[in-house]
Design a protein around this motif. Structure first.
Motif, PDB file in Angstrom:
ATOM      1  N   GLY A 169       0.844  -1.193   0.000  1.00 50.83           N
ATOM      2  CA  GLY A 169       0.000   0.000   0.000  1.00 50.83           C
ATOM      3  C   GLY A 169       0.882   1.247   0.000  1.00 50.83           C
ATOM      4  N   ASP A 170       0.650   2.117   0.954  1.00 51.48           N
ATOM      5  CA  ASP A 170       1.445   3.336   1.066  1.00 51.48           C
ATOM      6  C   ASP A 170       2.622   3.181   2.022  1.00 51.48           C
ATOM      7  N   SER A 171       2.871   1.972   2.535  1.00 56.76           N
ATOM      8  CA  SER A 171       3.954   1.787   3.501  1.00 56.76           C
ATOM      9  C   SER A 171       5.304   1.938   2.796  1.00 56.76           C
ATOM     10  N   PRO A 172       6.199   2.751   3.330  1.00 56.82           N
ATOM     11  CA  PRO A 172       7.495   2.949   2.677  1.00 56.82           C
ATOM     12  C   PRO A 172       8.558   1.987   3.156  1.00 56.82           C
ATOM     13  N   GLU A 173       8.215   1.047   4.028  1.00 58.40           N
ATOM     14  CA  GLU A 173       9.239   0.227   4.651  1.00 58.40           C
ATOM     15  C   GLU A 173       8.830  -1.240   4.667  1.00 58.40           C
ATOM     16  N   ALA A 174       9.817  -2.120   4.410  1.00 58.34           N
ATOM     17  CA  ALA A 174       9.642  -3.565   4.533  1.00 58.34           C
ATOM     18  C   ALA A 174      10.631  -4.054   5.566  1.00 58.34           C
ATOM     19  N   VAL A 175      10.117  -4.775   6.567  1.00 58.14           N
ATOM     20  CA  VAL A 175      10.954  -5.230   7.671  1.00 58.14           C
ATOM     21  C   VAL A 175      11.167  -6.726   7.551  1.00 58.14           C
ATOM     22  N   ILE A 176      12.442  -7.146   7.525  1.00 51.79           N
ATOM     23  CA  ILE A 176      12.801  -8.564   7.462  1.00 51.79           C
ATOM     24  C   ILE A 176      13.430  -8.945   8.791  1.00 51.79           C
ATOM     25  N   THR A 177      12.878  -9.963   9.435  1.00 51.52           N
ATOM     26  CA  THR A 177      13.382 -10.404  10.740  1.00 51.52           C
ATOM     27  C   THR A 177      13.890 -11.833  10.614  1.00 51.52           C
ATOM     28  N   THR A 178      15.101 -12.076  11.096  1.00 47.54           N
ATOM     29  CA  THR A 178      15.699 -13.405  11.119  1.00 47.54           C
ATOM     30  C   THR A 178      16.222 -13.691  12.505  1.00 47.54           C
ATOM     31  N   GLN A 179      16.525 -14.982  12.757  1.00 48.76           N
ATOM     32  CA  GLN A 179      17.042 -15.345  14.087  1.00 48.76           C
ATOM     33  C   GLN A 179      18.459 -14.816  14.270  1.00 48.76           C
ATOM     34  N   ALA A 180      19.252 -14.920  13.204  1.00 44.01           N
ATOM     35  CA  ALA A 180      20.626 -14.400  13.242  1.00 44.01           C
ATOM     36  C   ALA A 180      20.811 -13.422  12.095  1.00 44.01           C
ATOM     37  N   ALA A 181      21.797 -12.622  12.195  1.00 41.33           N
ATOM     38  CA  ALA A 181      22.050 -11.634  11.136  1.00 41.33           C
ATOM     39  C   ALA A 181      22.431 -12.337   9.834  1.00 41.33           C
ATOM     40  N   LEU A 182      21.885 -11.842   8.720  1.00 40.06           N
ATOM     41  CA  LEU A 182      22.142 -12.457   7.420  1.00 40.06           C
ATOM     42  C   LEU A 182      23.440 -11.919   6.833  1.00 40.06           C
ATOM     43  N   LEU A 215      12.839 -16.649   7.863  1.00 45.50           N
ATOM     44  CA  LEU A 215      12.661 -15.230   7.555  1.00 45.50           C
ATOM     45  C   LEU A 215      11.202 -14.856   7.723  1.00 45.50           C
ATOM     46  N   ASN A 216      10.954 -13.718   8.383  1.00 41.96           N
ATOM     47  CA  ASN A 216       9.627 -13.115   8.463  1.00 41.96           C
ATOM     48  C   ASN A 216       9.676 -11.766   7.770  1.00 41.96           C
ATOM     49  N   LEU A 217       8.752 -11.541   6.865  1.00 42.91           N
ATOM     50  CA  LEU A 217       8.705 -10.294   6.111  1.00 42.91           C
ATOM     51  C   LEU A 217       7.398  -9.585   6.433  1.00 42.91           C
ATOM     52  N   ARG A 218       7.517  -8.347   6.922  1.00 47.27           N
ATOM     53  CA  ARG A 218       6.324  -7.547   7.259  1.00 47.27           C
ATOM     54  C   ARG A 218       6.319  -6.313   6.373  1.00 47.27           C
ATOM     55  N   VAL A 219       5.232  -6.208   5.598  1.00 43.47           N
ATOM     56  CA  VAL A 219       5.071  -5.066   4.701  1.00 43.47           C
ATOM     57  C   VAL A 219       3.697  -4.481   4.944  1.00 43.47           C
ATOM     58  N   GLY A 220       3.660  -3.243   5.389  1.00 45.11           N
ATOM     59  CA  GLY A 220       2.367  -2.643   5.679  1.00 45.11           C
ATOM     60  C   GLY A 220       1.646  -3.464   6.728  1.00 45.11           C
ATOM     61  N   GLY A 221       0.410  -3.882   6.405  1.00 47.82           N
ATOM     62  CA  GLY A 221      -0.360  -4.686   7.350  1.00 47.82           C
ATOM     63  C   GLY A 221      -0.222  -6.170   7.105  1.00 47.82           C
ATOM     64  N   ALA A 222       0.621  -6.585   6.145  1.00 49.12           N
ATOM     65  CA  ALA A 222       0.780  -7.997   5.817  1.00 49.12           C
ATOM     66  C   ALA A 222       2.083  -8.525   6.371  1.00 49.12           C
ATOM     67  N   GLN A 223       2.062  -9.811   6.719  1.00 48.01           N
ATOM     68  CA  GLN A 223       3.272 -10.445   7.220  1.00 48.01           C
ATOM     69  C   GLN A 223       3.388 -11.829   6.611  1.00 48.01           C
ATOM     70  N   LEU A 224       4.532 -12.126   6.031  1.00 47.16           N
ATOM     71  CA  LEU A 224       4.805 -13.424   5.422  1.00 47.16           C
ATOM     72  C   LEU A 224       5.940 -14.076   6.186  1.00 47.16           C
ATOM     73  N   GLY A 225       5.869 -15.426   6.296  1.00 47.96           N
ATOM     74  CA  GLY A 225       6.895 -16.128   7.037  1.00 47.96           C
ATOM     75  C   GLY A 225       7.399 -17.334   6.286  1.00 47.96           C
ATOM     76  N   TRP A 226       8.681 -17.466   6.221  1.00 44.74           N
ATOM     77  CA  TRP A 226       9.331 -18.686   5.702  1.00 44.74           C
ATOM     78  C   TRP A 226      10.286 -19.168   6.793  1.00 44.74           C
ATOM     79  N   THR A 227       9.777 -19.795   7.777  1.00 48.81           N
ATOM     80  CA  THR A 227      10.581 -20.260   8.903  1.00 48.81           C
ATOM     81  C   THR A 227      10.425 -21.770   9.054  1.00 48.81           C
ATOM     82  N   ALA A 228      11.268 -22.328   9.904  1.00 52.60           N
ATOM     83  CA  ALA A 228      11.159 -23.772  10.164  1.00 52.60           C
ATOM     84  C   ALA A 228       9.786 -24.102  10.746  1.00 52.60           C
ATOM     85  N   ASP A 229       9.289 -23.215  11.617  1.00 54.95           N
ATOM     86  CA  ASP A 229       7.945 -23.460  12.187  1.00 54.95           C
ATOM     87  C   ASP A 229       6.879 -23.401  11.121  1.00 54.95           C
TER      88      ASP A 229
END
Length: 252
Positions: A169-182, A215-229
């Motif tokens: 949408g209008d969100s200017p930022e995408a946040v990627i969260t991992t367990q360890a630094a990539l 990896l968890n990716l949060r963009v605007g109000g959506a969040q996608l996850g590609w993790t072991a869980d």
């Protein structure tokens, strides 16, 4: 010897008078009594014959009545016997049908119980397997596993460019969260793929030690996850769909 014809004649006259007297006063009453007695006997015999005929008729009628009653009784007994047999057959049929229904219900209950037990056992087994798999992934996780998961996620970002742009949408930022630094090269690759899909979007990388490897990716109000869980959860959904006859789900 001379015959006294006068005496003879007198004796003859006396004899004839005696005969007349006897006939008049003795034989006639006797004969009349005999005739009367004969008439009485004849009348009694006639009466006896009539009574005997009536008795025979009554006896014949009685015998006919007995025969009729006997025939009626046999008919009634046969009818009662037939009704009793029909009722017995109906009761036996109803009892047999009830036993068959109860047997079928019992077999169905046993089959349902067996299915529930098997399903419960399967669910317990699957839950234990998933818990063991989740624990194994966490125990065995490291930079290599997480980086491979992130690389796989990066490959899928290209196919999800449209969905990501809509989610941003209008969100200017995408946040990627991992367990360890990539590593830097992997961060640059992810940044390039995201900015290609969402031009003008800045990408921020963060770490969370409590997060499942991936990896968890949060963009605007959506969040996608590609993790072991998330992979384990996808496997769990596939198993659940298989148990309920559903189609296969894509875990990745």
């Amino acid at each position: 010897m001379s015959i006294d014809w006068i005496t003879v004649a007198a004796q003859i006259v006396n004899f004839l008078v005696l005969v007349w007297l006897l006939k008049r006063f003795l034989y006639s009453p006797i004969l009349d009594g005999i005739d009367a007695r004969e008439r009485q006997i004849t009348e009694r015999m006639a009466e006896a014959g009539r009574i005997r005929a009536e008795a025979e008729a009554a006896q014949a009628e009685h015998r006919a009545e007995i025969a009729r009653l006997k025939a009626g009784r046999e008919g009634v007994l046969e009818e009662v016997r037939a009704e009793a047999e029909a009722e017995r057959d109906a009761l036996l049929a109803a009892t047999r049908a009830r036993l068959e229904r109860e047997q079928a219900a019992l077999e169905q209950a046993r089959a349902d119980e067996a299915r529930r037990f098997a399903a419960d056992l399967e669910l317990r087994g699957v839950s234990a397997l998933l818990a063991l798999l989740r624990k194994a992934l966490r125990d065995l996780s490291g930079e290599t596993l997480e980086q491979r998961i992130v690389a796989r996620a990066a490959e899928r970002l290209r196919d999800m460019a449209g969905d990501l742009a809509d989610a941003a949408g209008d969100s200017p930022e995408a946040v990627i969260t991992t367990q360890a630094a990539l590593p830097d090269d992997l961060q640059r690759d992810l940044t390039r793929r995201i900015t290609q899909a969402m031009p003008g979007t800045s990408v921020v990388f963060r770490t969370d030690p409590d997060q499942s490897p991936g990896l968890n990716l949060r963009v605007g109000g959506a969040q996608l996850g590609w993790t072991a869980d998330s992979y384990v959860n996808g496997l769990q959904r596939i198993l659940a769909d298989a148990r309920h006859g559903g189609g296969r789900a894509d875990a990745a």
